[in-house]
Design an enzyme around this catalytic site. Structure first.
Site, short mmCIF file in Angstrom:
data_model
loop_
_atom_site.label_atom_id
_atom_site.label_comp_id
_atom_site.label_asym_id
_atom_site.label_seq_id
_atom_site.Cartn_x
_atom_site.Cartn_y
_atom_site.Cartn_z
N LYS A 106 -27.60 58.90 69.81
CA LYS A 106 -26.92 60.26 69.90
C LYS A 106 -26.95 61.44 70.52
O LYS A 106 -26.08 61.45 71.34
CB LYS A 106 -26.11 60.82 68.00
CG LYS A 106 -25.10 59.76 67.42
CD LYS A 106 -25.12 60.56 65.54
CE LYS A 106 -24.51 59.54 65.26
NZ LYS A 106 -24.29 59.81 64.09
N ALA A 112 -32.47 68.94 58.29
CA ALA A 112 -31.58 69.51 60.01
C ALA A 112 -32.07 68.22 60.85
O ALA A 112 -32.07 68.54 61.70
CB ALA A 112 -33.67 69.80 59.94
N TYR A 156 -23.92 55.48 53.11
CA TYR A 156 -22.98 54.06 52.90
C TYR A 156 -23.70 53.05 51.73
O TYR A 156 -23.39 52.18 51.48
CB TYR A 156 -21.93 53.86 53.19
CG TYR A 156 -21.53 53.55 54.72
CD1 TYR A 156 -21.74 51.93 54.71
CD2 TYR A 156 -22.24 54.42 55.59
CE1 TYR A 156 -22.05 51.54 55.51
CE2 TYR A 156 -22.29 53.76 57.03
CZ TYR A 156 -21.93 52.63 56.83
OH TYR A 156 -22.28 51.43 58.21
#
Length: 266
Positions: A67, A130, A207
């Protein structure tokens, strides 16, 4: 021409994103495909993005550990991606790479669906962790008007995140005042749920499993629990619209995802 999109991460075999997007593609009758990509390292991820620049892909959802790199490789960056320091969506258009982040949208959608009575405006909220997931949560909740505190084992990381996103550093005592506690860690958090308010909402961004030990403990206390699958679907909706140019059709993708998780219908 077939629209080609997908999701990139490592590991990625467990991802339900192809199932969700594939169901919407089929329901909408689109000439499109959505594939998994598992780059071995940063070099392979950069090569995948280069394929997008070359016109081979319409876009990519991006998950860990790419990401931050996705953000760095983009030519244009949405304000929310910049605030989060990460991108979970790359769009390719005429050789340019656009970065966005829909994780916060997914988090807020999950809360609206599974904790509809919760209003975070001017309320204390604690985010556990964090890392990149925590950044997305803090940015979204702060934008919604919450007073967000970051609680992390390493205080220096919590301080850095809080400084970047105008949040505060929480301590365990803060939990007793929180209207919402969000676990953005990849492991069960080590906190005492007994100190939470009786009307507190507890959310886990994971999940797998659907009911994590954190959510199970919250449920045993009678607290409202919000699961990570609702967030996954919530962040997929704006991603699908950006990738394919239409809103997702009315298809029960949660039912399909639960079946894939071996949980049956919730």
């Amino acid at each position: 021409m077939t629209v080609i999109a997908g999701v990139a991460g490592r590991p990625i075999a467990h991802s339900l994103s192809p199932l969700i997007h594939g169901a919407w593609i089929a329901a909408a009758g689109l000439d499109a495909v959505y594939h998994r990509h598992e780059p071995a390292d940063a070099t392979e991820f950069a090569a995948l993005v280069a394929r997008g620049r070359a016109g081979e892909l319409r876009g990519l959802n991006v998950t860990a550990p790419f990401k931050e790199q996705a953000l760095a490789l983009a030519d244009t960056v949405s304000p929310v991606s910049w605030a989060c320091g990460a991108a979970n969506l790359l769009l390719f258009d005429r050789g340019l790479v656009q970065a966005d982040n829909t994780d916060g949208t997914g988090l807020m959608a999950a809360l609206a669906e599974q904790a509809p009575a919760l209003d975070v405006r001017n309320r204390n909220v604690v985010v556990l962790g964090a890392g990149g997931a925590a950044r997305g949560a803090v940015a979204a909740l702060s934008a919604a008007g919450a007073r967000v505190g970051v609680l992390n084992r390493t205080r220096a990381r919590a301080e850095a995140l809080a400084a970047d996103l105008r949040a505060t550093v929480a301590d365990p005592a803060t939990l007793g005042t929180a209207a919402l506690v969000v676990n953005a860690l990849s492991v069960p958090p080590d906190i005492d749920l007994a100190v939470l308010r009786s009307d507190a909402v507890v959310m886990d961004m994971t999940y797998r499993p659907l009911i994590t030990p954190f959510l199970a403990a919250a449920g045993a206390r009678g607290l409202t629990a919000v699961d990570g699958l609702a967030m996954l679907i919530g962040q997929a909706r704006p991603s699908f619209a950006a990738l394919f140019g239409i809103d997702p059709p009315a298809t029960d993708v949660r039912h399909l995802a639960l079946a894939a998780l071996g949980k049956g219908v919730a």
